[in-house]
Motif scaffolding. Structure first.
Motif, PDB file in Angstrom:
ATOM      1  N   TYR A   1       0.848  -1.028   0.061  1.00 34.68           N
ATOM      2  CA  TYR A   1      -0.072   0.167   0.142  1.00 34.68           C
ATOM      3  C   TYR A   1       0.841   1.462   0.000  1.00 34.68           C
ATOM      4  O   TYR A   1       0.698   2.006  -0.804  1.00 34.68           O
ATOM      5  N   PHE A   2       1.831   1.275   0.890  1.00 41.14           N
ATOM      6  CA  PHE A   2       2.721   2.361   1.021  1.00 41.14           C
ATOM      7  C   PHE A   2       3.496   2.668  -0.307  1.00 41.14           C
ATOM      8  O   PHE A   2       3.718   3.669  -0.779  1.00 41.14           O
ATOM      9  N   LEU A   3       3.964   1.540  -1.010  1.00 36.87           N
ATOM     10  CA  LEU A   3       4.654   1.565  -2.244  1.00 36.87           C
ATOM     11  C   LEU A   3       3.881   2.299  -3.320  1.00 36.87           C
ATOM     12  O   LEU A   3       4.381   3.026  -3.872  1.00 36.87           O
ATOM     13  N   GLY A   4       2.474   1.788  -3.244  1.00 35.21           N
ATOM     14  CA  GLY A   4       1.646   2.418  -4.369  1.00 35.21           C
ATOM     15  C   GLY A   4       1.569   3.915  -4.348  1.00 35.21           C
ATOM     16  O   GLY A   4       1.345   4.548  -5.025  1.00 35.21           O
ATOM     17  N   ILE A   5       1.072   4.389  -2.976  1.00 34.73           N
ATOM     18  CA  ILE A   5       1.021   5.723  -2.842  1.00 34.73           C
ATOM     19  C   ILE A   5       2.278   6.535  -2.968  1.00 34.73           C
ATOM     20  O   ILE A   5       2.048   7.840  -3.658  1.00 34.73           O
ATOM     21  N   ILE A   6       3.447   6.114  -2.675  1.00 37.24           N
ATOM     22  CA  ILE A   6       4.703   6.969  -2.903  1.00 37.24           C
ATOM     23  C   ILE A   6       4.775   7.256  -4.566  1.00 37.24           C
ATOM     24  O   ILE A   6       5.156   8.217  -4.749  1.00 37.24           O
ATOM     25  N   THR A   7       4.631   5.959  -5.256  1.00 38.81           N
ATOM     26  CA  THR A   7       4.881   6.106  -6.723  1.00 38.81           C
ATOM     27  C   THR A   7       3.979   7.023  -7.208  1.00 38.81           C
ATOM     28  O   THR A   7       4.147   7.680  -8.313  1.00 38.81           O
ATOM     29  N   GLN A   8       2.669   7.018  -6.705  1.00 39.79           N
ATOM     30  CA  GLN A   8       1.668   7.891  -7.330  1.00 39.79           C
ATOM     31  C   GLN A   8       1.908   9.418  -6.896  1.00 39.79           C
ATOM     32  O   GLN A   8       1.883  10.240  -7.823  1.00 39.79           O
ATOM     33  N   GLN A   9       2.485   9.499  -5.921  1.00 38.08           N
ATOM     34  CA  GLN A   9       2.920  10.887  -5.481  1.00 38.08           C
ATOM     35  C   GLN A   9       4.008  11.425  -6.307  1.00 38.08           C
ATOM     36  O   GLN A   9       4.100  12.711  -6.645  1.00 38.08           O
ATOM     37  N   LEU A  10       5.018  10.453  -6.604  1.00 37.37           N
ATOM     38  CA  LEU A  10       6.155  10.755  -7.584  1.00 37.37           C
ATOM     39  C   LEU A  10       5.660  11.157  -8.871  1.00 37.37           C
ATOM     40  O   LEU A  10       5.952  12.182  -9.570  1.00 37.37           O
ATOM     41  N   GLY A  11       4.681  10.512  -9.321  1.00 40.92           N
ATOM     42  CA  GLY A  11       4.055  10.888 -10.735  1.00 40.92           C
ATOM     43  C   GLY A  11       3.470  12.053 -10.807  1.00 40.92           C
ATOM     44  O   GLY A  11       3.674  12.730 -11.740  1.00 40.92           O
ATOM     45  N   LEU A  12       2.857  12.486  -9.726  1.00 44.63           N
ATOM     46  CA  LEU A  12       2.250  13.885  -9.588  1.00 44.63           C
ATOM     47  C   LEU A  12       3.296  14.963  -9.697  1.00 44.63           C
ATOM     48  O   LEU A  12       3.213  16.065 -10.104  1.00 44.63           O
ATOM     49  N   ILE A  13       4.324  14.494  -8.812  1.00 41.24           N
ATOM     50  CA  ILE A  13       5.630  15.702  -8.711  1.00 41.24           C
ATOM     51  C   ILE A  13       6.238  15.863 -10.166  1.00 41.24           C
ATOM     52  O   ILE A  13       6.339  17.031 -10.472  1.00 41.24           O
ATOM     53  N   LEU A  14       6.356  14.634 -10.788  1.00 37.76           N
ATOM     54  CA  LEU A  14       7.011  14.971 -12.267  1.00 37.76           C
ATOM     55  C   LEU A  14       5.964  15.397 -13.208  1.00 37.76           C
ATOM     56  O   LEU A  14       6.453  16.529 -14.054  1.00 37.76           O
ATOM     57  N   GLY A  15       4.575  15.201 -13.165  1.00 40.70           N
ATOM     58  CA  GLY A  15       3.521  15.829 -13.981  1.00 40.70           C
ATOM     59  C   GLY A  15       3.653  17.405 -13.716  1.00 40.70           C
ATOM     60  O   GLY A  15       3.738  18.214 -14.793  1.00 40.70           O
ATOM     61  N   SER A  16       3.679  17.946 -12.459  1.00 41.34           N
ATOM     62  CA  SER A  16       3.963  19.309 -12.032  1.00 41.34           C
ATOM     63  C   SER A  16       5.202  19.653 -12.627  1.00 41.34           C
ATOM     64  O   SER A  16       5.375  21.190 -13.026  1.00 41.34           O
ATOM     65  N   VAL A  17       6.369  19.124 -12.680  1.00 38.18           N
ATOM     66  CA  VAL A  17       7.586  19.695 -13.033  1.00 38.18           C
ATOM     67  C   VAL A  17       7.640  19.841 -14.601  1.00 38.18           C
ATOM     68  O   VAL A  17       7.999  20.968 -15.148  1.00 38.18           O
ATOM     69  N   PHE A  18       7.008  19.067 -15.369  1.00 38.83           N
ATOM     70  CA  PHE A  18       7.424  18.992 -16.847  1.00 38.83           C
ATOM     71  C   PHE A  18       6.089  19.560 -17.317  1.00 38.83           C
ATOM     72  O   PHE A  18       6.328  19.923 -18.646  1.00 38.83           O
ATOM     73  N   GLY A  19       4.901  19.138 -16.764  1.00 36.52           N
ATOM     74  CA  GLY A  19       3.794  19.896 -17.331  1.00 36.52           C
ATOM     75  C   GLY A  19       2.997  19.170 -18.642  1.00 36.52           C
ATOM     76  O   GLY A  19       2.002  19.851 -19.015  1.00 36.52           O
ATOM     77  N   THR A  20       3.717  18.373 -19.223  1.00 34.62           N
ATOM     78  CA  THR A  20       3.145  17.795 -20.330  1.00 34.62           C
ATOM     79  C   THR A  20       3.267  16.068 -20.322  1.00 34.62           C
ATOM     80  O   THR A  20       4.352  15.639 -19.673  1.00 34.62           O
ATOM     81  N   ALA A  21       2.511  15.285 -20.758  1.00 35.42           N
ATOM     82  CA  ALA A  21       2.313  13.822 -20.673  1.00 35.42           C
ATOM     83  C   ALA A  21       3.596  13.302 -21.390  1.00 35.42           C
ATOM     84  O   ALA A  21       3.951  12.362 -20.983  1.00 35.42           O
ATOM     85  N   THR A  22       3.820  14.009 -22.562  1.00 35.08           N
ATOM     86  CA  THR A  22       4.942  13.525 -23.317  1.00 35.08           C
ATOM     87  C   THR A  22       6.431  13.569 -22.597  1.00 35.08           C
ATOM     88  O   THR A  22       7.276  12.855 -23.264  1.00 35.08           O
ATOM     89  N   THR A  23       6.646  14.331 -21.656  1.00 39.58           N
ATOM     90  CA  THR A  23       7.925  14.393 -20.935  1.00 39.58           C
ATOM     91  C   THR A  23       7.657  13.820 -19.568  1.00 39.58           C
ATOM     92  O   THR A  23       8.599  13.134 -19.008  1.00 39.58           O
ATOM     93  N   SER A  24       6.483  13.958 -18.938  1.00 41.17           N
ATOM     94  CA  SER A  24       6.459  13.428 -17.396  1.00 41.17           C
ATOM     95  C   SER A  24       6.597  11.988 -17.408  1.00 41.17           C
ATOM     96  O   SER A  24       7.088  11.346 -16.476  1.00 41.17           O
ATOM     97  N   VAL A  25       5.830  11.236 -18.389  1.00 36.99           N
ATOM     98  CA  VAL A  25       6.094   9.752 -18.445  1.00 36.99           C
ATOM     99  C   VAL A  25       7.199   9.211 -18.543  1.00 36.99           C
ATOM    100  O   VAL A  25       7.641   8.435 -17.691  1.00 36.99           O
ATOM    101  N   PRO A  26       7.914   9.668 -19.579  1.00 42.99           N
ATOM    102  CA  PRO A  26       9.326   9.220 -19.654  1.00 42.99           C
ATOM    103  C   PRO A  26      10.245   9.540 -18.523  1.00 42.99           C
ATOM    104  O   PRO A  26      11.291   8.906 -18.226  1.00 42.99           O
ATOM    105  N   ALA A  27      10.078  10.729 -17.901  1.00 40.53           N
ATOM    106  CA  ALA A  27      11.018  10.982 -16.802  1.00 40.53           C
ATOM    107  C   ALA A  27      10.596  10.153 -15.612  1.00 40.53           C
ATOM    108  O   ALA A  27      11.693   9.861 -14.801  1.00 40.53           O
ATOM    109  N   PHE A  28       9.425   9.690 -15.392  1.00 46.39           N
ATOM    110  CA  PHE A  28       9.358   8.833 -14.382  1.00 46.39           C
ATOM    111  C   PHE A  28      10.076   7.355 -14.380  1.00 46.39           C
ATOM    112  O   PHE A  28      10.208   7.064 -13.463  1.00 46.39           O
TER     113      PHE A  28
END
Length: 492
Positions: A344-371
């Motif tokens: 459970y903890f693992l999933g929540i942490i990785t979800q939050q990392l995804g939100l962080i990268l989505g905020s940093v890069f701003g586009t789906a084409t860059t945030s997903v490869p960065a993850f």
């Protein structure tokens, strides 16, 4: 003066678009493409596109739609499999450009030239054979012939962008998201024009679209649906309804959009991890978030909390179902709740990392490869593949921060100590890697010796403190996510 006379001659020609020649039948045979080793964007894609038909290429974000068009146009290197045009293999951009063209997603036109001038020069520069007047008439741009392109509406610019690619009468037309950014009425007009073009001139039209309206969907002759780089469906639009119906009798066109049914069905079947999915949230929802936050509909912390809770609930439910099967299937000995709770903890942490990268890069084409590289780095430092003491001193100094910042390491340690909290290991012959750590404990080797010395896990820390470390990761990531969204993603 000569240019004006030539232009007048072109505009006086027939208003009917001429048939293409030659007619080109495209095939892909086991086409595959990987950005990095083991991560395939396209996976054994075999399909066909016929002249005189308009085909929609659909699928969730990251399914490989645009990559497939680039592969068909021979614009990417390292493609596996074959691309065939009328049975002949092609492999270079020049071979494709001899009879095909690609209309990009962005409307790239010179702003200070009129529509007529742009088409005239496109026809001249590319050795065009198609009537400019016919193109203007077909794409409903005749009344805008003398208007500079910078004064056109979004739909008119989209039609003009496609129109420019048709000036040399190509046999194959690829359109990348031709309805992107358009309202439903304008999008319907664009798709209707593409369908008419295919039927009247026998052009092979292939367009990537993302969940079109029912009216747009029905204008296509065929549909190719991709899911995680694989073909989920390839066939007629009519048959797609039966393939993706929710019941045995099939959905009627008037009841539910078959395009939505198809995307929903293939989305449910993808092995996408939570972090990749949440990396898309901020880029895809940014405009709505900005509008509603500034209009006072909701506050930022309410949005982020709701997004985190909803994502966590979905992950917890899926993780529980997975664990109920997996845990008992392989006959694990540890306590069930201590097995599932770190996940459970693992999933929540990785979800939050995804939100962080989505905020940093701003586009789906860059945030997903960065993850991907960040997540893989955390996995590599978990202790499963190697321990820190397996490395040289110089590499240890570099990896020490990453070693202790890997949330996977703490999850892995909790799982191991839970599973081996009782009993001993059976000693064996010299091939057992842990025998050297306890040569005097034959026939049994104490559990703490293996976990502490061989696996480099502090049993006491894992049992009493690692859960709190994971909670600290969650709080830290949430704080970082909040600050990034507030000060970066919410900038209008």
């Amino acid at each position: 003066m000569a240019d004006e006379e030539a232009s007048a001659a072109v505009f006086s020609s027939s208003k009917k678009l001429e048939d293409v020649s030659p007619r080109v039948f495209l095939e892909t045979v086991e086409v595959g493409y990987a950005i990095i080793k083991g991560a395939k964007v396209l996976d054994h894609v075999s399909t066909a596109f016929a002249p005189g038909e308009a085909c929609a290429v659909m699928g969730p974000s990251g399914a490989g739609k645009t990559t497939l068009l680039n592969a068909l146009a021979c614009r990417v290197k390292g493609i596996e499999g074959r691309v065939l045009a009328n049975g002949v293999a092609i492999s270079t951009p020049m071979e494709f450009a001899a009879w095909g063209t690609v209309a990009p997603q962005d409307d790239v036109v010179l702003p200070n030239l009129t529509v007529g001038e742009l088409l005239f020069y496109a026809r001249k520069l590319r050795g065009g054979k198609q009537s400019v007047e016919a193109l203007l008439s077909t794409f409903e741009l005749a009344e805008r012939k003398d208007v500079k392109s910078k004064f056109l509406s979004g739909g008119q610019k989209k039609r003009l962008s496609i129109c420019l690619e048709l000036a040399h009468r190509p046999s194959v037309l690829f359109c990348d998201e031709p309805t992107s950014g358009l309202d439903s009425r304008v999008a319907l007009s664009v798709v209707s024009t593409l369908s008419t073009l295919a039927h009247q001139t026998k052009t092979n039209v292939v367009a990537t679209v993302h969940q079109p309206s029912l009216e747009c969907f029905l204008l296509f002759d065929r549909v190719l649906i991709l899911a995680a780089g694989k073909v989920a469906y390839s066939g007629t639009v009519e048959r797609a309804v039966d393939e993706f119906s929710d019941d045995d009798e099939g959905q009627k066109f008037g009841c539910k959009n078959p395009a939505d049914l198809a995307i929903d069905a293939v989305s449910k079947g993808q092995g996408l991890i939570p972090g990749i999915l949440t990396a898309l949230f901020v880029p895809l929802e940014r405009s709505t978030l900005v509008r509603e936050c500034f209009n006072g509909v909701w506050r930022l912390k309410e949005y982020l909390l709701a997004r985190t809770v909803v994502s966590a609930v979905v992950h917890v439910a899926g993780c529980t179902v997975f664990s109920l099967f997996f845990y008992y299937m392989i006959d694990l000995k540890g306590e069930f709740w201590k097995f599932v709770s770190p996940l459970y903890f693992l999933g929540i942490i990785t979800q939050q990392l995804g939100l962080i990268l989505g905020s940093v890069f701003g586009t789906a084409t860059t945030s997903v490869p960065a993850f991907l590289p960040l997540n893989i780095s955390a996995v590599m430092c978990a202790g499963f593949f190697f321990t820190i003491h397996d490395l040289t001193k110089s590499i240890q100094k570099v990896l020490y921060p990453f070693w202790y910042l890997s949330w996977y390491r703490y999850v892995y340690a909790i799982l191991l100590t839970n599973e081996f909290q009782f009993g001993t290991f059976d000693a064996c012959d010299s091939v057992c890697p842990y025998d050297s750590y306890a040569p005097n404990q034959v026939p049994n080797v104490n559990r703490d010796v293996i976990i502490r010395d061989y696996l480099d896990i502090d049993v006491y820390q894992a049992k009493h403190y690692y859960v709190f470390y994971l909670l600290l990761f969650i709080l830290s990531f949430y704080t970082i996510m909040f600050l990034l969204v507030k000060h970066k993603a919410l900038k209008p």
